[in-house]
Motif scaffolding. Structure first.
Motif, PDB file in Angstrom:
ATOM      1  N   LEU A  66       5.160  10.359  -2.272  1.00 60.25           N
ATOM      2  CA  LEU A  66       5.746   9.969  -0.927  1.00 60.25           C
ATOM      3  C   LEU A  66       6.248   8.583  -0.886  1.00 60.25           C
ATOM      4  O   LEU A  66       6.991   8.109   0.090  1.00 60.25           O
ATOM      5  CB  LEU A  66       4.521  10.131   0.038  1.00 60.25           C
ATOM      6  N   SER A  67       5.960   7.775  -1.958  1.00 64.58           N
ATOM      7  CA  SER A  67       6.738   6.341  -2.093  1.00 64.58           C
ATOM      8  C   SER A  67       8.337   6.549  -2.160  1.00 64.58           C
ATOM      9  O   SER A  67       8.948   5.411  -2.055  1.00 64.58           O
ATOM     10  CB  SER A  67       6.101   5.506  -3.056  1.00 64.58           C
ATOM     11  N   LYS A  68       8.651   7.845  -2.606  1.00 67.34           N
ATOM     12  CA  LYS A  68      10.130   7.823  -2.569  1.00 67.34           C
ATOM     13  C   LYS A  68      10.729   8.019  -1.299  1.00 67.34           C
ATOM     14  O   LYS A  68      12.052   8.238  -1.092  1.00 67.34           O
ATOM     15  CB  LYS A  68      10.498   9.116  -3.458  1.00 67.34           C
ATOM     16  N   VAL A  69      10.095   8.439  -0.441  1.00 65.33           N
ATOM     17  CA  VAL A  69      10.596   8.413   1.133  1.00 65.33           C
ATOM     18  C   VAL A  69      11.215   7.081   1.591  1.00 65.33           C
ATOM     19  O   VAL A  69      10.497   6.143   1.751  1.00 65.33           O
ATOM     20  CB  VAL A  69       9.409   8.808   1.975  1.00 65.33           C
ATOM     21  N   VAL A  70      12.339   7.169   1.815  1.00 65.65           N
ATOM     22  CA  VAL A  70      13.290   5.723   2.275  1.00 65.65           C
ATOM     23  C   VAL A  70      13.026   5.898   3.936  1.00 65.65           C
ATOM     24  O   VAL A  70      12.848   4.916   4.500  1.00 65.65           O
ATOM     25  CB  VAL A  70      14.660   5.913   2.099  1.00 65.65           C
ATOM     26  N   ARG A  71      13.202   6.944   4.355  1.00 66.20           N
ATOM     27  CA  ARG A  71      13.001   7.207   5.956  1.00 66.20           C
ATOM     28  C   ARG A  71      12.769   8.392   6.440  1.00 66.20           C
ATOM     29  O   ARG A  71      13.398   9.422   5.765  1.00 66.20           O
ATOM     30  CB  ARG A  71      14.118   6.498   6.465  1.00 66.20           C
ATOM     31  N   MET A  88       0.810  -1.154  -0.126  1.00 65.61           N
ATOM     32  CA  MET A  88      -0.079   0.014  -0.016  1.00 65.61           C
ATOM     33  C   MET A  88       1.039   1.052  -0.038  1.00 65.61           C
ATOM     34  O   MET A  88       1.888   1.270   0.933  1.00 65.61           O
ATOM     35  CB  MET A  88      -0.915   0.000   1.354  1.00 65.61           C
ATOM     36  N   THR A  89       0.637   2.198  -0.758  1.00 66.66           N
ATOM     37  CA  THR A  89       1.517   3.452  -0.767  1.00 66.66           C
ATOM     38  C   THR A  89       0.971   4.534   0.348  1.00 66.66           C
ATOM     39  O   THR A  89      -0.102   4.117   0.761  1.00 66.66           O
ATOM     40  CB  THR A  89       1.218   3.974  -2.233  1.00 66.66           C
ATOM     41  N   PRO A  90       1.907   5.286   0.585  1.00 67.53           N
ATOM     42  CA  PRO A  90       1.360   6.262   1.590  1.00 67.53           C
ATOM     43  C   PRO A  90       0.139   6.975   1.319  1.00 67.53           C
ATOM     44  O   PRO A  90      -0.583   7.235   2.117  1.00 67.53           O
ATOM     45  CB  PRO A  90       2.908   7.159   1.515  1.00 67.53           C
ATOM     46  N   LEU A 112       4.185  16.651   5.378  1.00 65.43           N
ATOM     47  CA  LEU A 112       4.232  15.608   4.416  1.00 65.43           C
ATOM     48  C   LEU A 112       3.793  16.213   2.970  1.00 65.43           C
ATOM     49  O   LEU A 112       4.288  15.684   2.012  1.00 65.43           O
ATOM     50  CB  LEU A 112       3.247  14.534   4.818  1.00 65.43           C
ATOM     51  N   ALA A 113       2.809  17.302   3.257  1.00 71.64           N
ATOM     52  CA  ALA A 113       2.608  17.787   1.922  1.00 71.64           C
ATOM     53  C   ALA A 113       3.588  18.836   1.153  1.00 71.64           C
ATOM     54  O   ALA A 113       3.969  18.607  -0.054  1.00 71.64           O
ATOM     55  CB  ALA A 113       1.310  19.177   2.129  1.00 71.64           C
ATOM     56  N   ALA A 114       4.413  19.522   2.129  1.00 72.39           N
ATOM     57  CA  ALA A 114       5.563  20.040   1.619  1.00 72.39           C
ATOM     58  C   ALA A 114       6.575  19.086   1.069  1.00 72.39           C
ATOM     59  O   ALA A 114       7.205  19.199   0.013  1.00 72.39           O
ATOM     60  CB  ALA A 114       6.223  20.769   2.883  1.00 72.39           C
ATOM     61  N   LEU A 115       6.860  17.859   1.742  1.00 71.14           N
ATOM     62  CA  LEU A 115       7.873  16.795   1.095  1.00 71.14           C
ATOM     63  C   LEU A 115       7.203  16.406  -0.048  1.00 71.14           C
ATOM     64  O   LEU A 115       8.092  16.020  -0.957  1.00 71.14           O
ATOM     65  CB  LEU A 115       7.837  16.004   2.242  1.00 71.14           C
ATOM     66  N   LYS A 116       5.979  15.935  -0.084  1.00 73.28           N
ATOM     67  CA  LYS A 116       5.408  15.626  -1.598  1.00 73.28           C
ATOM     68  C   LYS A 116       5.701  16.507  -2.554  1.00 73.28           C
ATOM     69  O   LYS A 116       6.037  16.090  -3.713  1.00 73.28           O
ATOM     70  CB  LYS A 116       4.061  15.093  -1.399  1.00 73.28           C
ATOM     71  N   ALA A 117       5.416  17.592  -2.382  1.00 70.35           N
ATOM     72  CA  ALA A 117       5.609  18.693  -3.322  1.00 70.35           C
ATOM     73  C   ALA A 117       6.936  18.920  -4.035  1.00 70.35           C
ATOM     74  O   ALA A 117       7.188  19.273  -5.185  1.00 70.35           O
ATOM     75  CB  ALA A 117       5.086  20.184  -3.031  1.00 70.35           C
ATOM     76  N   GLU A 118       7.772  18.485  -2.993  1.00 72.43           N
ATOM     77  CA  GLU A 118       9.390  18.511  -3.351  1.00 72.43           C
ATOM     78  C   GLU A 118       9.727  17.098  -4.052  1.00 72.43           C
ATOM     79  O   GLU A 118      10.645  17.470  -5.117  1.00 72.43           O
ATOM     80  CB  GLU A 118      10.171  18.632  -1.970  1.00 72.43           C
ATOM     81  N   VAL A 119       9.295  16.241  -3.641  1.00 75.50           N
ATOM     82  CA  VAL A 119       9.819  14.812  -4.489  1.00 75.50           C
ATOM     83  C   VAL A 119       8.534  14.319  -5.337  1.00 75.50           C
ATOM     84  O   VAL A 119       8.972  13.413  -6.221  1.00 75.50           O
ATOM     85  CB  VAL A 119      10.026  13.683  -3.388  1.00 75.50           C
ATOM     86  N   GLY A 120       7.586  14.847  -5.440  1.00 73.08           N
ATOM     87  CA  GLY A 120       6.295  14.321  -6.386  1.00 73.08           C
ATOM     88  C   GLY A 120       5.791  13.182  -5.849  1.00 73.08           C
ATOM     89  O   GLY A 120       4.609  13.012  -6.337  1.00 73.08           O
TER      90      GLY A 120
END
Length: 152
Positions: free
Chosen positions: A84-89, A1-3, A74-82
């Motif tokens: 949230l599945s790209k989050v390793v940790r 399941m994705t974030p 998390l919204a700011a993080l997603k906006a930066e990387v496109g």
């Protein structure tokens, strides 16, 4: 399941990135790390609550404000990387709590952010954390959360 699917399962939606209220950007990436700026509990462009923990703001309210801050981060993080599945940790979370001098439950307030990150990101949401009591926060916010994430 994705974030993003976990967010939907929790009945949560990532908000629009909160626009900066001063001279900074919501998130910065350097190499495989993303640093978010401090996020206050803004909901639909307005502060969800104001005040200090131990002086008008309850522990339960602080916990919920911390969750809102983490969702905004998390919204700011997603906006930066496109995605949230790209989050390793999530590497580090810092929780600032506007506190009455007698209030000492900053870690319990910070659990709101930490638990949300775990619910959304699973093992990747486990992190180091500091929870710090402060005299005041911008806009009279009771809580502010920033995070550092490793991304792939």
């Amino acid at each position: 399941m994705t974030p993003e699917e976990r967010l939907a399962e929790l009945g949560l939606t990532l908000p629009e990135v909160v626009p900066p209220v001063a001279a900074y950007v919501p998130a910065v990436r350097t190499g495989n790390l993303v640093y978010t700026s401090g996020q206050v509990p803004m909901v639909e462009g307005k502060l969800a609550a104001g005040g200090k923990l131990g002086a008008g703001v309850s522990l339960e309210q602080g916990y919920e404000m911390s969750r809102i801050c983490a969702l905004n981060a998390l919204a700011a993080l997603k906006a930066e990387v496109g995605d949230l599945s790209k989050v390793v940790r999530i590497v580090k979370v810092v929780v600032f709590v506007a506190s009455d001098p007698s209030f000492t439950d900053q870690p319990k307030v910070g659990n709101g952010a930490s638990e949300l990150l775990g619910e959304v990101l699973g093992e990747a949401g486990r992190h180091a954390r500091s929870a710090v009591g402060v005299a005041a926060l911008p806009l009279d916010a009771p809580v502010e959360v920033e995070l550092i994430a490793e991304v792939g």
